[in-house]
Design a protein around this motif. Structure first.
Motif, PDB file in Angstrom:
ATOM      1  N   ASP A 101       0.857  -1.192   0.000  1.00 35.17           N
ATOM      2  CA  ASP A 101       0.000   0.000   0.000  1.00 35.17           C
ATOM      3  C   ASP A 101       0.890   1.238   0.000  1.00 35.17           C
ATOM      4  OD1 ASP A 101       0.867   0.422   2.625  1.00 35.17           O
ATOM      5  OD2 ASP A 101      -1.017  -0.235   3.548  1.00 35.17           O
ATOM      6  N   GLU A 102       0.300   2.401   0.109  1.00 31.21           N
ATOM      7  CA  GLU A 102       1.077   3.640  -0.036  1.00 31.21           C
ATOM      8  C   GLU A 102       2.107   3.801   1.080  1.00 31.21           C
ATOM      9  OE1 GLU A 102       1.083   5.452  -2.800  1.00 31.21           O
ATOM     10  OE2 GLU A 102      -0.287   3.869  -3.457  1.00 31.21           O
ATOM     11  N   MET A 103       1.774   3.386   2.296  1.00 32.47           N
ATOM     12  CA  MET A 103       2.748   3.488   3.380  1.00 32.47           C
ATOM     13  C   MET A 103       3.904   2.511   3.174  1.00 32.47           C
ATOM     14  SD  MET A 103       0.488   4.211   6.821  1.00 32.47           S
ATOM     15  CE  MET A 103       1.950   4.609   7.768  1.00 32.47           C
ATOM     16  N   ASP A 104       3.584   1.316   2.703  1.00 33.03           N
ATOM     17  CA  ASP A 104       4.648   0.357   2.392  1.00 33.03           C
ATOM     18  C   ASP A 104       5.578   0.924   1.321  1.00 33.03           C
ATOM     19  OD1 ASP A 104       3.607  -1.665   4.105  1.00 33.03           O
ATOM     20  OD2 ASP A 104       2.162  -2.231   2.545  1.00 33.03           O
ATOM     21  N   LYS A 105       4.998   1.515   0.294  1.00 32.86           N
ATOM     22  CA  LYS A 105       5.799   2.071  -0.797  1.00 32.86           C
ATOM     23  C   LYS A 105       6.704   3.190  -0.292  1.00 32.86           C
ATOM     24  CE  LYS A 105       2.382   0.918  -4.347  1.00 32.86           C
ATOM     25  NZ  LYS A 105       1.365   1.442  -5.286  1.00 32.86           N
ATOM     26  N   ALA A 106       6.182   3.998   0.620  1.00 39.22           N
ATOM     27  CA  ALA A 106       7.004   5.078   1.178  1.00 39.22           C
ATOM     28  C   ALA A 106       8.200   4.495   1.938  1.00 39.22           C
ATOM     29  CB  ALA A 106       6.160   5.961   2.097  1.00 39.22           C
ATOM     30  N   ASP A 107       7.973   3.412   2.679  1.00 35.77           N
ATOM     31  CA  ASP A 107       9.078   2.737   3.373  1.00 35.77           C
ATOM     32  C   ASP A 107      10.115   2.243   2.381  1.00 35.77           C
ATOM     33  OD1 ASP A 107       8.484   3.061   6.020  1.00 35.77           O
ATOM     34  OD2 ASP A 107       7.519   1.111   6.268  1.00 35.77           O
ATOM     35  N   VAL A 108       9.654   1.568   1.325  1.00 36.72           N
ATOM     36  CA  VAL A 108      10.580   1.022   0.337  1.00 36.72           C
ATOM     37  C   VAL A 108      11.358   2.144  -0.333  1.00 36.72           C
ATOM     38  CG1 VAL A 108      10.768  -0.267  -1.827  1.00 36.72           C
ATOM     39  CG2 VAL A 108       9.189  -1.044  -0.052  1.00 36.72           C
ATOM     40  N   ASP A 109      10.684   3.252  -0.651  1.00 38.96           N
ATOM     41  CA  ASP A 109      11.370   4.390  -1.263  1.00 38.96           C
ATOM     42  C   ASP A 109      12.505   4.877  -0.362  1.00 38.96           C
ATOM     43  OD1 ASP A 109       9.580   4.240  -3.357  1.00 38.96           O
ATOM     44  OD2 ASP A 109       8.389   5.978  -2.730  1.00 38.96           O
ATOM     45  N   ALA A 110      12.230   4.955   0.935  1.00 43.70           N
ATOM     46  CA  ALA A 110      13.255   5.416   1.874  1.00 43.70           C
ATOM     47  C   ALA A 110      14.403   4.416   1.973  1.00 43.70           C
ATOM     48  CB  ALA A 110      12.624   5.642   3.249  1.00 43.70           C
ATOM     49  N   PHE A 111      14.080   3.131   2.001  1.00 43.47           N
ATOM     50  CA  PHE A 111      15.129   2.109   2.072  1.00 43.47           C
ATOM     51  C   PHE A 111      16.007   2.136   0.821  1.00 43.47           C
ATOM     52  CE2 PHE A 111      11.977  -0.534   4.771  1.00 43.47           C
ATOM     53  CZ  PHE A 111      12.361   0.140   5.921  1.00 43.47           C
ATOM     54  N   LEU A 112      15.382   2.346  -0.340  1.00 42.11           N
ATOM     55  CA  LEU A 112      16.153   2.416  -1.585  1.00 42.11           C
ATOM     56  C   LEU A 112      17.054   3.650  -1.601  1.00 42.11           C
ATOM     57  CD1 LEU A 112      13.469   1.345  -4.201  1.00 42.11           C
ATOM     58  CD2 LEU A 112      15.446   0.019  -3.462  1.00 42.11           C
ATOM     59  N   LEU A 113      16.566   4.747  -1.070  1.00 43.43           N
ATOM     60  CA  LEU A 113      17.388   5.957  -0.998  1.00 43.43           C
ATOM     61  C   LEU A 113      18.614   5.710  -0.123  1.00 43.43           C
ATOM     62  CD1 LEU A 113      17.536   8.905  -1.922  1.00 43.43           C
ATOM     63  CD2 LEU A 113      16.297   9.532   0.163  1.00 43.43           C
ATOM     64  N   ASP A 114      18.434   4.923   0.924  1.00 43.57           N
ATOM     65  CA  ASP A 114      19.553   4.625   1.820  1.00 43.57           C
ATOM     66  C   ASP A 114      20.671   3.844   1.130  1.00 43.57           C
ATOM     67  OD1 ASP A 114      18.306   5.876   3.938  1.00 43.57           O
ATOM     68  OD2 ASP A 114      17.491   4.022   4.787  1.00 43.57           O
ATOM     69  N   ILE A 115      20.339   3.089   0.084  1.00 40.58           N
ATOM     70  CA  ILE A 115      21.353   2.282  -0.616  1.00 40.58           C
ATOM     71  C   ILE A 115      21.570   2.770  -2.045  1.00 40.58           C
ATOM     72  CG2 ILE A 115      20.992   0.222   0.802  1.00 40.58           C
ATOM     73  CD1 ILE A 115      19.328  -0.944  -1.524  1.00 40.58           C
ATOM     74  N   ASP A 116      21.177   4.006  -2.316  1.00 41.60           N
ATOM     75  CA  ASP A 116      21.269   4.523  -3.679  1.00 41.60           C
ATOM     76  C   ASP A 116      22.693   4.466  -4.224  1.00 41.60           C
ATOM     77  OD1 ASP A 116      19.947   6.018  -5.945  1.00 41.60           O
ATOM     78  OD2 ASP A 116      21.505   7.474  -5.396  1.00 41.60           O
ATOM     79  N   ASP A 117      23.683   4.638  -3.357  1.00 40.35           N
ATOM     80  CA  ASP A 117      25.078   4.623  -3.809  1.00 40.35           C
ATOM     81  C   ASP A 117      25.537   3.237  -4.255  1.00 40.35           C
ATOM     82  OD1 ASP A 117      24.759   4.130  -0.913  1.00 40.35           O
ATOM     83  OD2 ASP A 117      26.916   3.756  -0.965  1.00 40.35           O
ATOM     84  N   LEU A 118      24.769   2.202  -3.907  1.00 45.99           N
ATOM     85  CA  LEU A 118      25.126   0.834  -4.289  1.00 45.99           C
ATOM     86  C   LEU A 118      24.454   0.389  -5.589  1.00 45.99           C
ATOM     87  CD1 LEU A 118      24.802  -0.922  -0.803  1.00 45.99           C
ATOM     88  CD2 LEU A 118      26.887  -0.020  -1.877  1.00 45.99           C
ATOM     89  N   LEU A 119      23.499   1.176  -6.070  1.00 40.17           N
ATOM     90  CA  LEU A 119      22.713   0.792  -7.239  1.00 40.17           C
ATOM     91  C   LEU A 119      23.237   1.466  -8.497  1.00 40.17           C
ATOM     92  CD1 LEU A 119      19.140   1.142  -5.665  1.00 40.17           C
ATOM     93  CD2 LEU A 119      20.577  -0.910  -5.785  1.00 40.17           C
ATOM     94  N   LEU A 120      23.006   0.831  -9.636  1.00 35.29           N
ATOM     95  CA  LEU A 120      23.361   1.460 -10.908  1.00 35.29           C
ATOM     96  C   LEU A 120      22.620   2.781 -11.052  1.00 35.29           C
ATOM     97  CD1 LEU A 120      23.298  -1.480 -13.508  1.00 35.29           C
ATOM     98  CD2 LEU A 120      25.290  -0.439 -12.420  1.00 35.29           C
ATOM     99  N   ALA A 121      23.320   3.804 -11.530  1.00 39.24           N
ATOM    100  CA  ALA A 121      22.681   5.089 -11.757  1.00 39.24           C
ATOM    101  C   ALA A 121      21.666   4.973 -12.899  1.00 39.24           C
ATOM    102  CB  ALA A 121      23.742   6.142 -12.106  1.00 39.24           C
ATOM    103  N   GLN A 122      20.736   5.916 -12.931  1.00 35.84           N
ATOM    104  CA  GLN A 122      19.682   5.861 -13.940  1.00 35.84           C
ATOM    105  C   GLN A 122      20.241   5.835 -15.348  1.00 35.84           C
ATOM    106  OE1 GLN A 122      16.609   5.528 -12.605  1.00 35.84           O
ATOM    107  NE2 GLN A 122      15.823   5.042 -14.646  1.00 35.84           N
ATOM    108  N   ASP A 123      21.320   6.564 -15.585  1.00 35.07           N
ATOM    109  CA  ASP A 123      21.881   6.603 -16.951  1.00 35.07           C
ATOM    110  C   ASP A 123      22.673   5.340 -17.281  1.00 35.07           C
ATOM    111  OD1 ASP A 123      24.126   6.999 -15.395  1.00 35.07           O
ATOM    112  OD2 ASP A 123      24.672   8.915 -16.280  1.00 35.07           O
TER     113      ASP A 123
END
Length: 306
Positions: A281-303
Motif C-alpha cells: 500500500d502507499e505506506m509500504d511504498k514510502a518505506d521502500v522508497d526510503a530504504f532504496l534511498l539509503d542504498i542509492d550509492d550501491l545501485l546502478l545510476a539511472q543513466d
C-alpha cells in the motif's frame, strides 16, 4: 547443453513481467536480462518461484525460456527452471531447454513423493529424458515442495549422478548446506542458497557455491559476492546489513516488492502480477522508497540502466 565444470556466484531469478492485460511483457523481460548483465551477474535463472512460475502455462514457459536464452546469447550461463507437478511436463520443458543451450535444469522436489525411493524414481526419469543434462535439485519446503532432509537428499544424489547442484531453500538452510557438503557424493559440484538471499552470509561461511535471489538488488548481491571472493568478510556483512530492510519487505510482499522496485527504476512497464499475495500500500511504498534511498550509492545510476 552448455555443460560447465562449475557454476558459482550470483544467479538471480528473473520475474515475469506482465502487461496491463495480464499477458507476458516480452519487451520488459528483455530489458531485465540487459539490466542483470550490466550488474555483472554470474548467470541467470528462469523461471522459478520468483517468476510466478505456477501461474504460467506450459507454452508460455517454453516461449519465455527461449526468449531469455536468445537474449543472453551465451554471455553467461542460464539455469532453466523446468519443475512441474506432472513428470511429463517437466520432461517436455527439460528437453526443450537442453536443446536451446541451458547450462543446467532446475527441478523442484515433488511434494507428493515423501521418501528417497519415490524421489529417485522421479529424478531418474527426468535425467534419462534430458539425456544426461546437468540437473539442479531444488529443495523447496512444503507445501510447494517436499522439503527433504539432508540424509534423504544424499540418497537421491547417490542414485542420480546427473544431479550436480542443489538449491537448498528448506530452513535452516545453512545447517543443511553443511551436512550436504560434508556427506554428498562426488557428483555434487555445489549447493546454492535461495530464499531471496536472506541467509546469504551464513550460507557463504558454510561453503555455498552461490545464491539465487530475486533481482531487485542484483547490483548489491553481485558486490557482496565479489567481496566474498576477495575474502573481505567485513564488506560482506556491511553490504548484507544495508540490504536487510528491503529483504525484510521482500520476505512478506514477494512479487509485489520486486515489481514495485523494478517499475520505479524504469525496468518494467507494469507491476501487475498473476500470483495471489499481499500488495504494497502507499505506506509500504514510502518505506521502500526510503530504504532504496539509503542504498542509492550501491545501485546502478539511472543513466546506466537499459
Amino acid at each position: 547443453m552448455t555443460a560447465l565444470s562449475s557454476l558459482t556466484g550470483v544467479f538471480p531469478v528473473l520475474p515475469t513481467p506482465f502487461d496491463a492485460h495480464g499477458n507476458p511483457d516480452t519487451a520488459s523481460l528483455r530489458k531485465l536480462v540487459d539490466y542483470l548483465l550490466r550488474c555483472g551477474v554470474d548467470g541467470l535463472t528462469y523461471p522459478g518461484v520468483a517468476s510466478e512460475v505456477g501461474q504460467l502455462t506450459v507454452d508460455e514457459r517454453q516461449a519465455l525460456v527461449d526468449l531469455v536464452l536468445a537474449e543472453v546469447a551465451g554471455r553467461v550461463p542460464v539455469i532453466a527452471g523446468v519443475s512441474s507437478s506432472d513428470a511429463a511436463t517437466t520432461i517436455r520443458l527439460a528437453v526443450a531447454a537442453t536443446e536451446r543451450g541451458a547450462a543446467a535444469l532446475m527441478v523442484a522436489v515433488p511434494p507428493d513423493r515423501k521418501n528417497a525411493a519415490e524421489q529417485i524414481v522421479y529424478f531418474k526419469e527426468v535425467a534419462k529424458a534430458a539425456g544426461g543434462a546437468v540437473l539442479m535439485l531444488q529443495n523447496v519446503p512444503p507445501p510447494v515442495g517436499a522439503g527433504l532432509d539432508p540424509e534423504v537428499l544424499i540418497e537421491v544424489l547417490q542414485a542420480v549422478p546427473s544431479i550436480r547442484y542443489v538449491k537448498e531453500e528448506t530452513l535452516p538452510s545453512g545447517q543443511r548446506l553443511s551436512v550436504l557438503r560434508a556427506k554428498a557424493p562426488a557428483n555434487l559440484l555445489g549447493v546454492f542458497g535461495g530464499a531471496g538471499g536472506r541467509y546469504i552470509t551464513d550460507e557463504l561461511r558454510r561453503g555455498a557455491a552461490g545464491t539465487m535471489p530475486a533481482i531487485e538488488l542484483a547490483e548489491v548481491h553481485t558486490a557482496l559476492f565479489k567481496a566474498h571472493r576477495e575474502g573481505d568478510a567485513d564488506r560482506v556483512r556491511a553490504l548484507f546489513t544495508r540490504m536487510l530492510p528491503v529483504l525484510n519487505v521482500q520476505a512478506v510482499f514477494r512479487w509485489s516488492l520486486t515489481k514495485y522496485v523494478l517499475k520505479k527504476r524504469g525496468l518494467i512497464a507494469e507491476t501487475r502480477q498473476r500470483m495471489p499475495g499481499p500488495l504494497l500500500d502507499e505506506m509500504d511504498k514510502a518505506d521502500v522508497d526510503a530504504f532504496l534511498l539509503d542504498i542509492d550509492d550501491l545501485l546502478l545510476a539511472q543513466d546506466q540502466l537499459p
